[in-house]
Design a protein around this motif. Sequence first.
Motif, PDB file in Angstrom:
ATOM      1  N   ASP A 214       0.906  -1.302   0.050  1.00 48.29           N
ATOM      2  CA  ASP A 214       0.107  -0.104   0.038  1.00 48.29           C
ATOM      3  C   ASP A 214       1.074   1.304  -0.048  1.00 48.29           C
ATOM      4  OD1 ASP A 214      -2.892  -1.140   0.502  1.00 48.29           O
ATOM      5  OD2 ASP A 214      -1.545  -2.258   1.901  1.00 48.29           O
ATOM      6  N   GLY A 215       2.082   1.194  -0.208  1.00 46.32           N
ATOM      7  CA  GLY A 215       2.913   2.440  -0.154  1.00 46.32           C
ATOM      8  C   GLY A 215       2.578   3.308  -1.303  1.00 46.32           C
ATOM      9  N   TRP A 216       2.597   2.833  -2.512  1.00 45.53           N
ATOM     10  CA  TRP A 216       2.196   3.596  -3.621  1.00 45.53           C
ATOM     11  C   TRP A 216       1.111   4.369  -3.287  1.00 45.53           C
ATOM     12  CZ3 TRP A 216       4.297   4.522  -8.405  1.00 45.53           C
ATOM     13  CH2 TRP A 216       3.459   5.009  -9.402  1.00 45.53           C
ATOM     14  N   GLU A 217       0.018   4.068  -2.542  1.00 44.16           N
ATOM     15  CA  GLU A 217      -1.008   4.872  -2.578  1.00 44.16           C
ATOM     16  C   GLU A 217      -0.920   5.953  -1.422  1.00 44.16           C
ATOM     17  OE1 GLU A 217      -2.355   1.730  -4.763  1.00 44.16           O
ATOM     18  OE2 GLU A 217      -1.166   1.551  -2.911  1.00 44.16           O
ATOM     19  N   LEU A 218       0.154   5.918  -0.823  1.00 40.48           N
ATOM     20  CA  LEU A 218       0.487   6.820   0.221  1.00 40.48           C
ATOM     21  C   LEU A 218       1.804   7.603  -0.090  1.00 40.48           C
ATOM     22  CD1 LEU A 218      -0.392   5.057   3.542  1.00 40.48           C
ATOM     23  CD2 LEU A 218      -1.836   6.512   2.154  1.00 40.48           C
ATOM     24  N   GLN A 219       2.231   7.641  -1.287  1.00 40.53           N
ATOM     25  CA  GLN A 219       3.381   8.134  -1.736  1.00 40.53           C
ATOM     26  C   GLN A 219       3.381   9.720  -1.537  1.00 40.53           C
ATOM     27  OE1 GLN A 219       4.240   8.678  -6.184  1.00 40.53           O
ATOM     28  NE2 GLN A 219       2.402   7.117  -6.172  1.00 40.53           N
ATOM     29  N   ASP A 220       4.657  10.163  -0.980  1.00 43.54           N
ATOM     30  CA  ASP A 220       4.939  11.502  -0.645  1.00 43.54           C
ATOM     31  C   ASP A 220       3.895  12.129   0.339  1.00 43.54           C
ATOM     32  OD1 ASP A 220       6.914  11.585  -2.233  1.00 43.54           O
ATOM     33  OD2 ASP A 220       5.896  11.846  -4.177  1.00 43.54           O
ATOM     34  N   GLN A 221       3.069  11.365   0.957  1.00 48.31           N
ATOM     35  CA  GLN A 221       2.115  11.783   2.019  1.00 48.31           C
ATOM     36  C   GLN A 221       2.830  12.096   3.569  1.00 48.31           C
ATOM     37  OE1 GLN A 221      -1.759  10.294   1.948  1.00 48.31           O
ATOM     38  NE2 GLN A 221      -1.726   9.896  -0.075  1.00 48.31           N
ATOM     39  N   GLU A 222       2.339  12.527   4.198  1.00 49.01           N
ATOM     40  CA  GLU A 222       2.710  12.823   5.739  1.00 49.01           C
ATOM     41  C   GLU A 222       2.444  11.718   6.293  1.00 49.01           C
ATOM     42  OE1 GLU A 222       3.247  16.544   8.891  1.00 49.01           O
ATOM     43  OE2 GLU A 222       1.258  16.285   7.250  1.00 49.01           O
TER      44      GLU A 222
ATOM     45  N   GLY B 245      11.001  -3.465  14.748  1.00 45.78           N
ATOM     46  CA  GLY B 245      10.036  -3.202  13.841  1.00 45.78           C
ATOM     47  C   GLY B 245      10.189  -1.811  13.517  1.00 45.78           C
ATOM     48  N   ALA B 246      10.282  -0.696  14.296  1.00 47.11           N
ATOM     49  CA  ALA B 246      10.128   0.565  14.044  1.00 47.11           C
ATOM     50  C   ALA B 246      11.462   1.136  13.288  1.00 47.11           C
ATOM     51  CB  ALA B 246      10.121   1.413  15.387  1.00 47.11           C
ATOM     52  N   PHE B 247      12.559   0.551  13.712  1.00 51.17           N
ATOM     53  CA  PHE B 247      13.720   0.999  12.922  1.00 51.17           C
ATOM     54  C   PHE B 247      13.677   0.533  11.736  1.00 51.17           C
ATOM     55  CE2 PHE B 247      18.423   0.272  12.406  1.00 51.17           C
ATOM     56  CZ  PHE B 247      18.838   1.642  12.515  1.00 51.17           C
ATOM     57  N   HIS B 248      13.354  -0.975  11.611  1.00 57.03           N
ATOM     58  CA  HIS B 248      13.329  -1.443  10.061  1.00 57.03           C
ATOM     59  C   HIS B 248      12.303  -0.561   8.977  1.00 57.03           C
ATOM     60  CE1 HIS B 248      13.000  -4.523   6.925  1.00 57.03           C
ATOM     61  NE2 HIS B 248      11.662  -4.475   6.972  1.00 57.03           N
ATOM     62  N   LEU B 249      11.094  -0.265   9.715  1.00 59.87           N
ATOM     63  CA  LEU B 249      10.081   0.262   8.653  1.00 59.87           C
ATOM     64  C   LEU B 249      10.612   1.955   8.383  1.00 59.87           C
ATOM     65  CD1 LEU B 249       6.670  -0.526  10.479  1.00 59.87           C
ATOM     66  CD2 LEU B 249       7.218  -0.631   7.877  1.00 59.87           C
ATOM     67  N   ALA B 250      11.543   2.343   9.381  1.00 60.04           N
ATOM     68  CA  ALA B 250      11.940   3.816   9.202  1.00 60.04           C
ATOM     69  C   ALA B 250      13.084   3.833   7.833  1.00 60.04           C
ATOM     70  CB  ALA B 250      12.578   4.261  10.425  1.00 60.04           C
ATOM     71  N   LYS B 251      13.670   2.781   7.864  1.00 55.42           N
ATOM     72  CA  LYS B 251      14.671   2.510   6.640  1.00 55.42           C
ATOM     73  C   LYS B 251      13.657   2.129   5.441  1.00 55.42           C
ATOM     74  CE  LYS B 251      17.238  -0.113   8.919  1.00 55.42           C
ATOM     75  NZ  LYS B 251      18.296  -1.062   9.376  1.00 55.42           N
ATOM     76  N   MET B 252      12.571   1.625   5.544  1.00 56.19           N
ATOM     77  CA  MET B 252      11.914   1.261   4.078  1.00 56.19           C
ATOM     78  C   MET B 252      11.016   2.531   3.773  1.00 56.19           C
ATOM     79  SD  MET B 252      10.459  -2.590   5.083  1.00 56.19           S
ATOM     80  CE  MET B 252       9.693  -2.508   3.419  1.00 56.19           C
ATOM     81  N   ILE B 253      10.625   3.109   4.660  1.00 60.61           N
ATOM     82  CA  ILE B 253       9.374   4.044   4.391  1.00 60.61           C
ATOM     83  C   ILE B 253       9.895   5.115   3.143  1.00 60.61           C
ATOM     84  CG2 ILE B 253       7.809   6.066   5.032  1.00 60.61           C
ATOM     85  CD1 ILE B 253       6.766   3.082   5.585  1.00 60.61           C
ATOM     86  N   PRO B 254      11.255   5.667   3.306  1.00 63.61           N
ATOM     87  CA  PRO B 254      11.874   6.587   2.450  1.00 63.61           C
ATOM     88  C   PRO B 254      11.426   6.316   1.035  1.00 63.61           C
ATOM     89  CG  PRO B 254      12.921   6.267   4.126  1.00 63.61           C
ATOM     90  CD  PRO B 254      12.047   5.196   4.328  1.00 63.61           C
ATOM     91  N   GLY B 255      11.224   5.019   0.675  1.00 62.91           N
ATOM     92  CA  GLY B 255      11.052   4.382  -0.914  1.00 62.91           C
ATOM     93  C   GLY B 255       9.896   5.212  -1.214  1.00 62.91           C
ATOM     94  N   TRP B 256       9.101   5.465  -0.366  1.00 59.62           N
ATOM     95  CA  TRP B 256       7.503   6.090  -0.798  1.00 59.62           C
ATOM     96  C   TRP B 256       7.383   7.419  -0.387  1.00 59.62           C
ATOM     97  CZ3 TRP B 256       8.605   1.133   0.500  1.00 59.62           C
ATOM     98  CH2 TRP B 256       8.301  -0.075  -0.292  1.00 59.62           C
ATOM     99  N   SER B 257       7.929   7.835   0.850  1.00 58.53           N
ATOM    100  CA  SER B 257       7.664   9.287   1.539  1.00 58.53           C
ATOM    101  C   SER B 257       8.776   9.416   2.487  1.00 58.53           C
ATOM    102  CB  SER B 257       6.481   9.348   2.087  1.00 58.53           C
ATOM    103  OG  SER B 257       6.257  10.718   2.611  1.00 58.53           O
ATOM    104  N   SER B 258       9.290  10.661   2.356  1.00 47.78           N
ATOM    105  CA  SER B 258      10.477  11.263   3.179  1.00 47.78           C
ATOM    106  C   SER B 258       9.843  12.023   4.229  1.00 47.78           C
ATOM    107  CB  SER B 258      11.233  12.086   2.468  1.00 47.78           C
ATOM    108  OG  SER B 258      10.727  13.217   1.570  1.00 47.78           O
TER     109      SER B 258
END
Length: 304
Positions: free
Chosen positions: A136-144, A153-166
């Motif tokens: 579902d990252g595509w649908e939330l791209q560049d959003q807050e 788990g938080a650290f892992h997601l923190a490194k993944m999410i920038p692929g869709w939004s900074s």
Amino acid sequence: MNKYDCIIIGGGPAGLSGALALGRARKNVLVLDDSRPRNAVTHEMHGFLSRDRIKPSEFRRIAKEQISEYPTVQFAAETAVSVEGSDGEFMITTAQGQTYTSRKILFAIGKKDIPLPIAGLSDVYGKSAFVCPYCDGWELQDQELVIIAKGAGAFHLAKMIPGWSSRYAICTNGPDELTEEEREELRQHGVPVYDAPIRSIVSNDGKVERVELEDGTSVSCTGIFFAPQLTIGSELPASIGCEMKETGSVITDALGRTNVPGVYCAGDAGTEMYQAIAAASTGAMAAMSINGELLMESWNRSNY
């Protein structure tokens, strides 16, 4: 009483894929499914080749329609409640009072969510709060965005999410359980971390607006990714002796075989890789292994 070659318990991507493969192999198959899939909360399935953005219910409808062209596959809208017996002579009883026998069993029971005690999360789950960026990252791209997770788990997601939004922050809903090295790395990357407990998620018609914390902080966002708490979809594998992982998944080999002869498992119930297309793949592989086993048993029984 009719004995099936294989009974498949669960009718999601793994179970349906297994049914298709076994149907095409001319095996007598029964699929038991109570039509309560975990992805029922979502409006669309994503990342499934040729079926991207399809409604989960429509995906299942099309699959059943195509599988029904193979006359040896049957479907029953029932819930399996007990499994007894051994390889070649399994007996499955359902909540509806029916009893079926089968030579092999394929568990495709998936996982189910344990509700998280966060006010407002259920209102946005599947609408603007999700668990998998690949889905579902595509649908939330560049959003807050807000990540609701803690520790590794938080650290892992923190490194993944920038692929869709900074543009994102982490809300750990209590002690962050991060190491000091992880905290420093997050600081260097400008990722805000809020460790106050979450009071509530505020939304409008399923669209998240902000996460409010107990200390009065309000974190604005239009999307959430959170770490779910999951449990296996049924206790039946454990009841018949299948070895289980600490994560709650069934232990299998690459072909879906469990430690119990004649018992297979596919899909989310046997892995932590929760992707519909991956589940379908494991269902097909398990079905081919089941068919091979049945063929060898028939071959060895033949008289010369």
